[in-house]
Design a protein around this motif. Structure first.
Motif, PDB file in Angstrom:
ATOM      1  N   ALA A 210       0.838  -1.344  -0.247  1.00  0.00           N
ATOM      2  CA  ALA A 210       0.004  -0.002   0.081  1.00  0.00           C
ATOM      3  C   ALA A 210       0.847   1.318  -0.056  1.00  0.00           C
ATOM      4  O   ALA A 210       2.108   1.208   0.420  1.00  0.00           O
ATOM      5  N   PRO A 211       0.513   2.359  -0.830  1.00  0.00           N
ATOM      6  CA  PRO A 211       1.358   3.287  -0.536  1.00  0.00           C
ATOM      7  C   PRO A 211       1.516   4.040   0.837  1.00  0.00           C
ATOM      8  O   PRO A 211       0.281   4.125   1.708  1.00  0.00           O
ATOM      9  N   THR A 212       2.591   4.973   1.131  1.00  0.00           N
ATOM     10  CA  THR A 212       2.720   5.721   2.372  1.00  0.00           C
ATOM     11  C   THR A 212       3.099   7.146   1.673  1.00  0.00           C
ATOM     12  O   THR A 212       3.595   7.326   0.759  1.00  0.00           O
ATOM     13  N   LEU A 213       2.650   7.745   2.936  1.00  0.00           N
ATOM     14  CA  LEU A 213       3.050   9.457   2.695  1.00  0.00           C
ATOM     15  C   LEU A 213       4.503   9.575   2.736  1.00  0.00           C
ATOM     16  O   LEU A 213       4.875   9.361   3.767  1.00  0.00           O
ATOM     17  N   SER A 214       4.880  10.600   2.053  1.00  0.00           N
ATOM     18  CA  SER A 214       6.343  10.927   2.034  1.00  0.00           C
ATOM     19  C   SER A 214       6.371  12.340   2.828  1.00  0.00           C
ATOM     20  O   SER A 214       7.349  12.690   3.775  1.00  0.00           O
ATOM     21  N   SER A 215       5.487  13.267   2.617  1.00  0.00           N
ATOM     22  CA  SER A 215       5.554  14.695   2.967  1.00  0.00           C
ATOM     23  C   SER A 215       4.295  15.354   2.632  1.00  0.00           C
ATOM     24  O   SER A 215       3.354  14.669   1.724  1.00  0.00           O
ATOM     25  N   PHE A 216       3.617  16.406   3.264  1.00  0.00           N
ATOM     26  CA  PHE A 216       2.656  17.281   2.874  1.00  0.00           C
ATOM     27  C   PHE A 216       3.253  18.685   2.650  1.00  0.00           C
ATOM     28  O   PHE A 216       4.262  18.961   3.149  1.00  0.00           O
ATOM     29  N   SER A 217       2.203  19.358   1.724  1.00  0.00           N
ATOM     30  CA  SER A 217       2.380  20.986   1.627  1.00  0.00           C
ATOM     31  C   SER A 217       1.085  21.504   1.629  1.00  0.00           C
ATOM     32  O   SER A 217       0.224  21.097   0.901  1.00  0.00           O
ATOM     33  N   PRO A 218       0.805  22.301   2.692  1.00  0.00           N
ATOM     34  CA  PRO A 218       1.686  22.834   3.543  1.00  0.00           C
ATOM     35  C   PRO A 218       2.030  21.742   4.513  1.00  0.00           C
ATOM     36  O   PRO A 218       1.197  20.786   4.889  1.00  0.00           O
ATOM     37  N   ALA A 219       3.321  21.958   5.159  1.00  0.00           N
ATOM     38  CA  ALA A 219       3.725  20.987   6.300  1.00  0.00           C
ATOM     39  C   ALA A 219       2.740  20.809   7.542  1.00  0.00           C
ATOM     40  O   ALA A 219       2.008  21.655   7.932  1.00  0.00           O
ATOM     41  N   HIS A 220       2.746  19.575   8.345  1.00  0.00           N
ATOM     42  CA  HIS A 220       1.856  19.562   9.424  1.00  0.00           C
ATOM     43  C   HIS A 220       2.389  20.615  10.409  1.00  0.00           C
ATOM     44  O   HIS A 220       3.340  20.666  10.694  1.00  0.00           O
ATOM     45  N   ASN A 221       1.387  21.155  10.893  1.00  0.00           N
ATOM     46  CA  ASN A 221       1.491  22.322  12.051  1.00  0.00           C
ATOM     47  C   ASN A 221       2.282  23.651  11.163  1.00  0.00           C
ATOM     48  O   ASN A 221       2.814  24.380  12.112  1.00  0.00           O
ATOM     49  N   ALA A 222       2.185  23.539  10.084  1.00  0.00           N
ATOM     50  CA  ALA A 222       2.598  24.820   9.442  1.00  0.00           C
ATOM     51  C   ALA A 222       1.921  26.258   9.767  1.00  0.00           C
ATOM     52  O   ALA A 222       0.640  26.123  10.279  1.00  0.00           O
TER      53      ALA A 222
ATOM     54  N   LEU B 233      -3.266  22.222  -1.451  1.00  0.00           N
ATOM     55  CA  LEU B 233      -2.869  20.997  -0.471  1.00  0.00           C
ATOM     56  C   LEU B 233      -2.259  19.863  -1.370  1.00  0.00           C
ATOM     57  O   LEU B 233      -3.011  19.373  -2.310  1.00  0.00           O
ATOM     58  N   VAL B 234      -1.204  19.528  -0.800  1.00  0.00           N
ATOM     59  CA  VAL B 234      -0.419  18.790  -1.706  1.00  0.00           C
ATOM     60  C   VAL B 234       0.061  17.405  -1.008  1.00  0.00           C
ATOM     61  O   VAL B 234       0.756  17.540   0.258  1.00  0.00           O
ATOM     62  N   MET B 235      -0.126  16.150  -1.288  1.00  0.00           N
ATOM     63  CA  MET B 235       0.589  15.054  -0.646  1.00  0.00           C
ATOM     64  C   MET B 235       1.309  14.144  -1.595  1.00  0.00           C
ATOM     65  O   MET B 235       1.070  14.069  -2.777  1.00  0.00           O
ATOM     66  N   ASN B 236       2.719  13.938  -0.973  1.00  0.00           N
ATOM     67  CA  ASN B 236       3.570  13.267  -2.036  1.00  0.00           C
ATOM     68  C   ASN B 236       3.647  11.837  -1.178  1.00  0.00           C
ATOM     69  O   ASN B 236       3.983  11.667  -0.193  1.00  0.00           O
ATOM     70  N   PHE B 237       3.855  10.772  -2.129  1.00  0.00           N
ATOM     71  CA  PHE B 237       3.396   9.436  -1.801  1.00  0.00           C
ATOM     72  C   PHE B 237       4.847   8.710  -2.059  1.00  0.00           C
ATOM     73  O   PHE B 237       5.441   9.375  -2.973  1.00  0.00           O
ATOM     74  N   SER B 238       4.956   7.423  -1.658  1.00  0.00           N
ATOM     75  CA  SER B 238       6.216   6.796  -1.663  1.00  0.00           C
ATOM     76  C   SER B 238       6.128   6.151  -3.032  1.00  0.00           C
ATOM     77  O   SER B 238       7.056   5.500  -3.468  1.00  0.00           O
ATOM     78  N   GLU B 239       5.099   6.071  -3.845  1.00  0.00           N
ATOM     79  CA  GLU B 239       5.094   5.357  -5.247  1.00  0.00           C
ATOM     80  C   GLU B 239       3.862   6.122  -5.905  1.00  0.00           C
ATOM     81  O   GLU B 239       3.132   6.798  -5.517  1.00  0.00           O
ATOM     82  N   ASN B 240       3.741   5.813  -7.196  1.00  0.00           N
ATOM     83  CA  ASN B 240       2.748   6.319  -8.153  1.00  0.00           C
ATOM     84  C   ASN B 240       1.231   6.220  -7.532  1.00  0.00           C
ATOM     85  O   ASN B 240       1.211   4.794  -7.043  1.00  0.00           O
ATOM     86  N   VAL B 241       0.341   6.896  -7.665  1.00  0.00           N
ATOM     87  CA  VAL B 241      -0.811   6.707  -6.844  1.00  0.00           C
ATOM     88  C   VAL B 241      -1.897   6.865  -8.150  1.00  0.00           C
ATOM     89  O   VAL B 241      -1.645   7.540  -9.122  1.00  0.00           O
ATOM     90  N   LYS B 242      -3.254   6.719  -7.629  1.00  0.00           N
ATOM     91  CA  LYS B 242      -4.284   6.819  -8.545  1.00  0.00           C
ATOM     92  C   LYS B 242      -5.756   7.192  -7.746  1.00  0.00           C
ATOM     93  O   LYS B 242      -5.521   6.889  -6.484  1.00  0.00           O
TER      94      LYS B 242
ATOM     95  N   ILE C  97      -7.410   7.178  -2.291  1.00  0.00           N
ATOM     96  CA  ILE C  97      -6.039   6.958  -3.036  1.00  0.00           C
ATOM     97  C   ILE C  97      -5.804   5.638  -3.013  1.00  0.00           C
ATOM     98  O   ILE C  97      -5.819   4.948  -1.903  1.00  0.00           O
ATOM     99  N   GLN C  98      -5.358   5.114  -3.949  1.00  0.00           N
ATOM    100  CA  GLN C  98      -4.708   3.585  -3.990  1.00  0.00           C
ATOM    101  C   GLN C  98      -3.230   3.756  -4.925  1.00  0.00           C
ATOM    102  O   GLN C  98      -3.121   4.801  -5.775  1.00  0.00           O
ATOM    103  N   ASP C  99      -2.446   2.703  -4.795  1.00  0.00           N
ATOM    104  CA  ASP C  99      -1.495   2.759  -5.547  1.00  0.00           C
ATOM    105  C   ASP C  99      -1.802   1.971  -6.904  1.00  0.00           C
ATOM    106  O   ASP C  99      -3.037   1.631  -7.069  1.00  0.00           O
ATOM    107  N   LEU C 100      -0.964   1.873  -7.813  1.00  0.00           N
ATOM    108  CA  LEU C 100      -1.479   1.440  -9.112  1.00  0.00           C
ATOM    109  C   LEU C 100      -2.026  -0.022  -9.304  1.00  0.00           C
ATOM    110  O   LEU C 100      -2.686  -0.540 -10.392  1.00  0.00           O
ATOM    111  N   ALA C 101      -1.568  -0.759  -8.195  1.00  0.00           N
ATOM    112  CA  ALA C 101      -1.972  -2.248  -7.952  1.00  0.00           C
ATOM    113  C   ALA C 101      -3.287  -2.171  -7.293  1.00  0.00           C
ATOM    114  O   ALA C 101      -3.741  -3.218  -7.101  1.00  0.00           O
ATOM    115  N   GLY C 102      -3.976  -1.054  -7.100  1.00  0.00           N
ATOM    116  CA  GLY C 102      -5.232  -1.241  -6.394  1.00  0.00           C
ATOM    117  C   GLY C 102      -5.232  -1.377  -4.730  1.00  0.00           C
ATOM    118  O   GLY C 102      -6.258  -1.423  -4.365  1.00  0.00           O
TER     119      GLY C 102
END
Length: 317
Positions: free
Chosen positions: A1-13, A22-31, A88-93
């Motif tokens: 399953a995908p995991t979060l790498s970072s947020f923008s804005p950051a938590h507690n910004a 609002l942006v979420m960066n994941f550990s792999e491509n997602v859909k 949100i899912q990774d490309l494998a569902g």
């Protein structure tokens, strides 16, 4: 399953732009998943500000980046984001687990620093023929509120004397949205030039930025009308002028039992110019005046006494 790498804005910004995405960066491509939503909420009361389901065009994914493009946030507001499991899912569902509550992604928007400005005055600056019994109002470019101190001062242009000074906390000043309304205790005297001053900080926007205010007669001045003059009930009801219209003579009839002392009479044309006047210690019960010298037209007879004053409209034929 995908995991979060970072947020923008950051938590507690803090000091986050009100127009930020609002942006979420994941550990792999997602859909996008097939159901669920992302919710933007207010920390103070947990109210939902906006919801973006999987069909929303404001919720997009590009590679490993999920972006939410909301409407502008409110200034100086603490917000948090919730993401449903499976939205949100990774490309494998495989579903991203999501998160709820305000402990995962929370931030606070920037405080507004631009003070409010005036859009319009009522009556308008330099206007004529304002009805003295009407309220005054100021419309701003944003919603405003009263400050904790200061005043709005109404002054006479002729000698800069204060006609009425109203503390901003007084109930005679009210605020509704972007409009400040001033209801003087006394109706403005007729045929008089006035100007208004507002002290700095008497009015604020909702982010507590002070309105600078203004002093002097150049920002908001106006002249009151004759036709809406307010007369003292006793004097006004006690005096009758006849005939009206008149071609020469006019008679003032004073109601029996009413004594009017130290009386000043003046006839004023529609331009505000005094064209006839006289004074008497006491107005007789019946007194006739010769106005043969007055050109035909509309005039106002001002009757000023110890007991009050009256204004009578007269027509000279």
């Amino acid at each position: 399953a995908p995991t979060l790498s970072s947020f923008s804005p950051a938590h507690n910004a803090v000091d986050v732009s009100i127009s930020a995405n609002l942006v979420m960066n994941f550990s792999e491509n997602v859909k996008k998943g097939t159901s669920g939503a992302i919710r933007l909420k207010q920390v103070s009361n947990n109210a939902t500000v906006a919801t973006f389901d999987v069909t929303s065009s404001n919720f997009t994914i590009n590679g490993a980046v999920a972006t939410i493009n909301p409407a502008d946030f409110a200034f100086f507001t603490e917000l948090y984001v919730e993401v449903d499991n499976g939205v949100i899912q990774d490309l494998a569902g495989n579903n991203f687990a999501g998160f709820t509550g305000n402990t995962t992604w929370k931030f606070k928007t920037v405080n507004e620093t631009t003070p409010p400005t005036v859009v319009t005055f009522n009556p308008a600056n330099n206007s004529q023929n304002f009805a003295g019994a009407n309220n005054l109002s100021i419309t701003f470019n944003e919603n405003v509120k009263k400050g904790s101190a200061g005043s709005i001062n109404i002054k006479k242009l002729s000698d800069n004397s204060v006609f009425e000074s109203i503390a901003i906390i007084d109930a005679k000043i009210t605020v509704s949205g972007a409009v400040v309304t001033i209801n003087p205790a006394n109706d403005l005297t007729f045929n008089t030039d006035f100007y208004v001053e507002v002290t700095s900080g008497a009015i604020k926007d909702l982010a507590d930025n002070n309105f600078a205010g203004f002093v002097g007669s150049t920002t908001w001045k106006f002249k009151t009308d004759f036709s809406t003059a307010i007369e003292d009930n006793l004097v006004g009801k006690a005096i009758t002028v006849y005939p009206n219209p008149t071609d020469r003579f006019a008679t003032l009839l004073v109601q029996k039992g009413v004594v009017l002392k130290n009386v000043s009479l003046r006839v004023i044309d529609v331009a505000g110019k005094t064209v006839w006047e006289t004074h008497t210690k006491q107005l007789a019960e019946k007194q006739t005046f010769d106005w043969d010298s007055l050109p035909a037209g509309k005039y106002f007879l001002e009757i000023q006494t110890e007991q009050g004053k009256a204004l009578k409209s007269i027509i000279k034929q």
